[in-house]
Write a protein that holds these residues in place. Structure first.
Motif, mmCIF file in Angstrom:
data_model
loop_
_atom_site.group_PDB
_atom_site.id
_atom_site.type_symbol
_atom_site.label_atom_id
_atom_site.label_comp_id
_atom_site.label_asym_id
_atom_site.label_seq_id
_atom_site.Cartn_x
_atom_site.Cartn_y
_atom_site.Cartn_z
ATOM 1 N N TRP A 218 34.627 43.085 40.444
ATOM 2 C CA TRP A 218 35.372 43.935 39.502
ATOM 3 C C TRP A 218 34.368 44.886 38.870
ATOM 4 N N LYS B 87 37.051 50.308 37.977
ATOM 5 C CA LYS B 87 38.480 50.009 38.022
ATOM 6 C C LYS B 87 38.961 49.685 39.433
ATOM 7 N N VAL C 84 38.594 46.828 42.912
ATOM 8 C CA VAL C 84 38.231 45.476 43.346
ATOM 9 C C VAL C 84 37.870 45.495 44.823
ATOM 10 N N LEU D 229 45.123 49.646 40.807
ATOM 11 C CA LEU D 229 45.664 48.395 40.285
ATOM 12 C C LEU D 229 46.599 48.697 39.114
ATOM 13 N N THR E 124 43.983 42.706 37.763
ATOM 14 C CA THR E 124 43.146 42.716 38.960
ATOM 15 C C THR E 124 43.684 41.818 40.065
ATOM 16 N N THR E 125 44.419 40.759 39.697
ATOM 17 C CA THR E 125 45.056 39.894 40.692
ATOM 18 C C THR E 125 46.157 39.096 40.015
ATOM 19 N N ALA F 14 49.821 42.605 40.822
ATOM 20 C CA ALA F 14 48.705 43.264 41.507
ATOM 21 C C ALA F 14 48.871 43.124 43.016
ATOM 22 N N THR G 285 46.524 42.524 45.103
ATOM 23 C CA THR G 285 45.398 41.748 45.617
ATOM 24 C C THR G 285 45.866 40.490 46.335
ATOM 25 N N ASP H 81 41.986 42.319 32.993
ATOM 26 C CA ASP H 81 41.020 43.005 32.139
ATOM 27 C C ASP H 81 41.755 43.514 30.897
#
Length: 299
Positions: A66, A87, A89, A140, A153-154, A162, A164, A174
Protein backbone atom coordinates in the motif's frame (compact mmCIF):
# COMPACT_ATOMS: atom_id res chain seq x y z
CA UNK A 1 -14.14 -6.14 23.76
CA UNK A 2 -10.48 -6.90 24.38
CA UNK A 3 -7.86 -4.37 23.21
CA UNK A 4 -4.11 -5.03 23.26
CA UNK A 5 -1.29 -2.58 22.48
CA UNK A 6 1.57 -3.79 20.26
CA UNK A 7 4.64 -1.59 19.84
CA UNK A 8 6.96 -1.65 16.84
CA UNK A 9 10.51 -2.89 16.56
CA UNK A 10 12.13 -0.14 14.47
CA UNK A 11 15.35 -0.31 12.47
CA UNK A 12 17.05 1.57 9.66
CA UNK A 13 17.07 -0.28 6.32
CA UNK A 14 19.20 1.55 3.78
CA UNK A 15 18.18 4.94 5.12
CA UNK A 16 14.52 3.97 5.45
CA UNK A 17 13.03 3.75 8.98
CA UNK A 18 11.04 0.51 9.14
CA UNK A 19 8.67 -0.17 12.03
CA UNK A 20 7.69 -3.85 12.29
CA UNK A 21 4.39 -4.59 14.02
CA UNK A 22 3.75 -8.19 12.90
CA UNK A 23 4.78 -10.85 13.58
CA UNK A 24 5.94 -10.56 17.18
CA UNK A 25 5.95 -12.82 20.19
CA UNK A 26 2.57 -11.92 21.65
CA UNK A 27 0.74 -11.66 18.34
CA UNK A 28 1.68 -13.32 15.04
CA UNK A 29 -1.43 -12.73 12.94
CA UNK A 30 -4.56 -10.63 12.60
CA UNK A 31 -6.91 -12.84 10.66
CA UNK A 32 -4.77 -13.93 7.70
CA UNK A 33 -2.61 -10.77 7.88
CA UNK A 34 0.75 -12.20 9.03
CA UNK A 35 3.27 -9.42 8.42
CA UNK A 36 3.09 -5.64 8.84
CA UNK A 37 5.87 -3.11 8.22
CA UNK A 38 5.44 0.66 8.23
CA UNK A 39 8.26 1.89 5.97
CA UNK A 40 9.18 5.58 6.10
CA UNK A 41 8.45 8.33 5.60
CA UNK A 42 11.98 8.62 4.21
CA UNK A 43 13.77 11.32 2.25
CA UNK A 44 16.79 9.92 0.38
CA UNK A 45 20.07 11.79 0.18
CA UNK A 46 21.06 13.12 -3.23
CA UNK A 47 23.66 10.36 -3.68
CA UNK A 48 21.38 7.58 -2.36
CA UNK A 49 19.98 4.83 -4.58
CA UNK A 50 16.90 4.58 -2.37
CA UNK A 51 15.20 1.20 -2.03
CA UNK A 52 17.13 -1.60 -3.73
CA UNK A 53 15.93 -5.12 -2.85
CA UNK A 54 17.45 -7.99 -4.82
CA UNK A 55 15.70 -11.10 -6.08
CA UNK A 56 14.09 -12.96 -3.19
CA UNK A 57 11.41 -15.67 -2.89
CA UNK A 58 8.04 -16.12 -1.18
CA UNK A 59 5.83 -19.14 -0.43
CA UNK A 60 2.24 -19.59 0.81
CA UNK A 61 1.53 -15.87 1.05
CA UNK A 62 0.50 -12.73 -0.78
CA UNK A 63 2.57 -9.55 -0.62
CA UNK A 64 0.28 -6.54 -0.29
CA UNK A 65 1.95 -3.16 -0.90
CA UNK A 66 0.00 0.00 0.00
CA UNK A 67 1.86 3.06 -1.32
CA UNK A 68 1.57 6.38 0.52
CA UNK A 69 4.27 8.45 -1.23
CA UNK A 70 7.08 7.83 -3.69
CA UNK A 71 7.23 5.14 -6.37
CA UNK A 72 8.63 1.60 -6.55
CA UNK A 73 9.28 -0.78 -9.44
CA UNK A 74 8.12 -4.36 -8.91
CA UNK A 75 9.50 -7.15 -11.12
CA UNK A 76 8.75 -10.84 -10.61
CA UNK A 77 9.47 -14.34 -11.87
CA UNK A 78 6.12 -14.52 -13.68
CA UNK A 79 7.35 -11.78 -15.99
CA UNK A 80 5.42 -8.85 -14.54
CA UNK A 81 7.06 -5.44 -14.20
CA UNK A 82 4.88 -2.79 -12.58
CA UNK A 83 5.42 0.70 -11.15
CA UNK A 84 3.35 1.39 -8.03
CA UNK A 85 2.35 4.94 -7.06
CA UNK A 86 0.47 6.45 -4.08
CA UNK A 87 -3.08 5.22 -3.46
CA UNK A 88 -2.36 2.01 -5.36
CA UNK A 89 -2.01 -1.64 -4.31
CA UNK A 90 0.32 -4.30 -5.70
CA UNK A 91 -0.83 -7.81 -4.80
CA UNK A 92 1.57 -10.66 -5.54
CA UNK A 93 0.50 -14.25 -4.86
CA UNK A 94 3.16 -16.91 -4.20
CA UNK A 95 0.75 -19.83 -4.45
CA UNK A 96 0.31 -22.71 -2.01
CA UNK A 97 2.02 -26.03 -1.39
CA UNK A 98 5.52 -27.41 -1.68
CA UNK A 99 5.71 -27.06 -5.47
CA UNK A 100 4.72 -23.38 -5.79
CA UNK A 101 6.49 -20.11 -5.08
CA UNK A 102 7.43 -16.77 -6.60
CA UNK A 103 10.38 -14.35 -6.59
CA UNK A 104 10.60 -10.60 -7.13
CA UNK A 105 12.71 -7.45 -6.86
CA UNK A 106 11.85 -3.96 -5.61
CA UNK A 107 13.58 -0.75 -6.71
CA UNK A 108 13.05 2.97 -6.34
CA UNK A 109 13.07 4.61 -9.79
CA UNK A 110 15.91 6.98 -10.58
CA UNK A 111 15.10 10.52 -9.41
CA UNK A 112 12.55 9.45 -6.76
CA UNK A 113 13.85 10.71 -3.41
CA UNK A 114 11.08 9.71 -1.02
CA UNK A 115 9.34 6.57 0.15
CA UNK A 116 6.40 5.93 2.46
CA UNK A 117 4.47 2.66 2.37
CA UNK A 118 2.71 0.00 4.39
CA UNK A 119 4.00 -3.46 3.47
CA UNK A 120 1.79 -6.39 4.41
CA UNK A 121 1.70 -10.12 3.89
CA UNK A 122 -1.43 -12.25 3.77
CA UNK A 123 -1.02 -15.91 4.72
CA UNK A 124 -2.77 -18.10 2.17
CA UNK A 125 -5.17 -20.90 3.18
CA UNK A 126 -2.86 -23.86 2.65
CA UNK A 127 -5.70 -26.36 2.31
CA UNK A 128 -6.57 -24.67 -1.03
CA UNK A 129 -4.81 -25.07 -4.38
CA UNK A 130 -3.72 -21.52 -5.30
CA UNK A 131 -1.44 -20.66 -8.22
CA UNK A 132 1.14 -17.83 -8.33
CA UNK A 133 -0.24 -14.54 -9.66
CA UNK A 134 0.28 -10.78 -9.73
CA UNK A 135 -2.34 -8.03 -9.81
CA UNK A 136 -2.03 -4.24 -9.80
CA UNK A 137 -4.91 -2.08 -8.53
CA UNK A 138 -4.55 1.56 -9.68
CA UNK A 139 -8.04 2.65 -8.55
CA UNK A 140 -9.77 1.84 -5.26
CA UNK A 141 -13.01 3.02 -3.60
CA UNK A 142 -12.43 6.43 -2.02
CA UNK A 143 -14.93 8.63 -0.13
CA UNK A 144 -15.30 11.21 2.63
CA UNK A 145 -17.75 11.53 5.53
CA UNK A 146 -17.86 14.18 8.25
CA UNK A 147 -14.26 15.28 7.88
CA UNK A 148 -12.86 11.74 7.64
CA UNK A 149 -11.36 10.37 4.41
CA UNK A 150 -11.46 6.67 3.52
CA UNK A 151 -9.76 4.45 0.92
CA UNK A 152 -10.81 0.79 0.86
CA UNK A 153 -7.78 -1.30 -0.10
CA UNK A 154 -9.44 -4.73 0.18
CA UNK A 155 -12.76 -6.23 1.28
CA UNK A 156 -16.09 -4.54 1.97
CA UNK A 157 -17.08 -1.60 4.15
CA UNK A 158 -20.65 -0.32 4.19
CA UNK A 159 -21.79 0.05 0.58
CA UNK A 160 -18.23 -0.04 -0.75
CA UNK A 161 -16.38 -3.06 -2.17
CA UNK A 162 -12.73 -3.10 -3.26
CA UNK A 163 -11.75 -4.98 -6.44
CA UNK A 164 -8.77 -6.61 -4.70
CA UNK A 165 -8.72 -10.42 -5.02
CA UNK A 166 -9.04 -12.42 -1.79
CA UNK A 167 -8.56 -16.07 -0.79
CA UNK A 168 -9.91 -15.56 2.75
CA UNK A 169 -12.22 -12.89 4.24
CA UNK A 170 -10.30 -9.65 4.94
CA UNK A 171 -10.61 -5.91 5.23
CA UNK A 172 -8.01 -3.18 4.72
CA UNK A 173 -9.12 0.44 5.13
CA UNK A 174 -6.97 3.60 5.04
CA UNK A 175 -8.50 6.35 7.24
CA UNK A 176 -7.41 9.99 7.58
CA UNK A 177 -8.96 12.41 10.08
CA UNK A 178 -9.10 15.97 8.75
CA UNK A 179 -10.73 16.90 12.04
CA UNK A 180 -11.16 15.17 15.37
CA UNK A 181 -13.90 12.57 15.06
CA UNK A 182 -15.34 9.37 16.48
CA UNK A 183 -16.19 6.67 13.96
CA UNK A 184 -17.97 3.33 14.25
CA UNK A 185 -16.46 0.21 12.66
CA UNK A 186 -18.84 -2.70 11.91
CA UNK A 187 -17.49 -5.96 13.35
CA UNK A 188 -17.81 -9.42 11.82
CA UNK A 189 -18.37 -12.37 14.17
CA UNK A 190 -15.20 -14.39 14.71
CA UNK A 191 -12.90 -11.82 13.09
CA UNK A 192 -9.78 -10.23 14.56
CA UNK A 193 -8.96 -6.54 14.00
CA UNK A 194 -5.90 -4.34 14.11
CA UNK A 195 -5.42 -0.59 13.79
CA UNK A 196 -1.99 0.72 12.73
CA UNK A 197 -1.36 4.35 13.65
CA UNK A 198 0.63 5.87 10.79
CA UNK A 199 0.51 9.42 12.22
CA UNK A 200 -1.25 11.22 15.06
CA UNK A 201 -3.17 9.26 17.67
CA UNK A 202 -6.42 7.38 18.25
CA UNK A 203 -8.36 6.03 21.19
CA UNK A 204 -9.71 2.48 21.13
CA UNK A 205 -11.00 0.31 23.96
CA UNK A 206 -10.12 2.93 26.56
CA UNK A 207 -6.47 3.16 25.44
CA UNK A 208 -4.54 5.76 23.45
CA UNK A 209 -2.38 4.65 20.53
CA UNK A 210 0.25 6.81 18.83
CA UNK A 211 2.45 6.54 15.73
CA UNK A 212 3.87 3.06 15.04
CA UNK A 213 1.65 1.40 17.62
CA UNK A 214 -0.90 -1.26 16.72
CA UNK A 215 -4.22 -1.81 18.46
CA UNK A 216 -5.22 -5.49 18.39
CA UNK A 217 -8.97 -5.77 18.92
CA UNK A 218 -11.11 -8.82 19.71
CA UNK A 219 -14.76 -7.81 19.60
CA UNK A 220 -16.34 -10.96 21.15
CA UNK A 221 -20.08 -10.62 20.43
CA UNK A 222 -20.02 -6.88 19.70
CA UNK A 223 -21.37 -5.89 16.31
CA UNK A 224 -19.19 -2.77 16.12
CA UNK A 225 -16.45 -0.85 17.88
CA UNK A 226 -15.47 2.81 18.01
CA UNK A 227 -12.28 4.63 17.10
CA UNK A 228 -11.65 8.21 18.14
CA UNK A 229 -9.01 10.06 16.13
CA UNK A 230 -7.45 13.47 16.69
CA UNK A 231 -7.25 15.95 13.80
CA UNK A 232 -4.47 15.03 11.39
CA UNK A 233 -4.36 11.37 12.38
CA UNK A 234 -3.76 8.69 9.76
CA UNK A 235 -4.50 5.03 10.45
CA UNK A 236 -4.94 1.72 8.64
CA UNK A 237 -7.65 -0.68 9.76
CA UNK A 238 -6.98 -4.39 9.18
CA UNK A 239 -9.27 -7.30 9.91
CA UNK A 240 -10.02 -10.84 8.97
CA UNK A 241 -11.10 -14.32 9.83
CA UNK A 242 -8.32 -16.49 11.34
CA UNK A 243 -7.06 -19.34 9.16
CA UNK A 244 -7.82 -22.94 10.21
CA UNK A 245 -4.15 -23.97 10.39
CA UNK A 246 -0.86 -22.76 11.95
CA UNK A 247 1.00 -19.92 10.26
CA UNK A 248 4.78 -20.15 10.66
CA UNK A 249 7.00 -17.39 9.26
CA UNK A 250 10.74 -17.46 8.55
CA UNK A 251 12.60 -14.88 6.45
CA UNK A 252 10.41 -14.42 3.34
CA UNK A 253 8.54 -17.70 3.66
CA UNK A 254 5.23 -18.76 5.20
CA UNK A 255 4.33 -22.40 5.89
CA UNK A 256 2.43 -24.54 8.38
CA UNK A 257 5.53 -26.30 9.76
CA UNK A 258 9.27 -25.86 10.28
CA UNK A 259 9.92 -28.72 7.86
CA UNK A 260 8.06 -26.96 5.05
CA UNK A 261 10.04 -23.78 5.71
CA UNK A 262 13.32 -25.67 5.54
CA UNK A 263 12.28 -27.22 2.21
CA UNK A 264 11.59 -23.73 0.84
CA UNK A 265 15.07 -22.57 1.94
CA UNK A 266 16.68 -25.58 0.25
CA UNK A 267 14.64 -25.13 -2.93
CA UNK A 268 15.51 -21.43 -3.28
CA UNK A 269 19.21 -21.78 -2.52
CA UNK A 270 19.54 -24.69 -4.98
CA UNK A 271 17.89 -22.75 -7.82
CA UNK A 272 14.70 -24.82 -7.97
CA UNK A 273 12.20 -24.05 -10.74
CA UNK A 274 9.58 -23.89 -7.99
CA UNK A 275 10.02 -20.10 -7.96
CA UNK A 276 9.43 -19.53 -11.66
CA UNK A 277 11.71 -18.02 -14.27
CA UNK A 278 14.95 -16.57 -12.93
CA UNK A 279 14.72 -12.75 -12.97
CA UNK A 280 17.24 -11.10 -15.28
CA UNK A 281 19.22 -8.78 -12.98
CA UNK A 282 21.54 -7.53 -15.72
CA UNK A 283 21.98 -3.75 -15.50
CA UNK A 284 19.94 -3.42 -12.32
CA UNK A 285 22.81 -3.61 -9.85
CA UNK A 286 20.77 -6.08 -7.81
CA UNK A 287 21.81 -9.50 -6.55
CA UNK A 288 20.02 -12.76 -5.86
CA UNK A 289 19.60 -13.02 -2.09
CA UNK A 290 20.50 -16.18 -0.15
CA UNK A 291 17.92 -17.70 2.19
CA UNK A 292 19.18 -18.25 5.76
CA UNK A 293 18.74 -21.63 7.42
CA UNK A 294 15.69 -22.14 9.63
CA UNK A 295 16.52 -22.09 13.38
CA UNK A 296 16.13 -25.45 15.10
CA UNK A 297 13.75 -24.12 17.73
CA UNK A 298 11.35 -22.37 15.36
CA UNK A 299 7.77 -23.54 15.64
Amino acid sequence: MNTEKLTAKTKDVGGIPVARLLPQGSRRTIGAWCFLDHAGPAEFAENSDGLQVGSHPHTNLQTFTWMLSGEVWHQDSLGFRQLIRPKQVNLMTAGTGGARGIAHTEQTPEGIKQLHAVQLWIALPMHKEIDPDFQHYPELPEWQENGVRYILTTGCFGSHTAPTAQHSPLIGLDIQFDRAARISIPAQAGWEYGVLVIAGSIKAGGQTFTADELAFIETADARSFELEGEAGSHIMLLGGEPLPHPTVVWWNFVADSREALQQAVTDWNSGSRRFGTEIDLGGTGLKRLVAPEVPQGLR
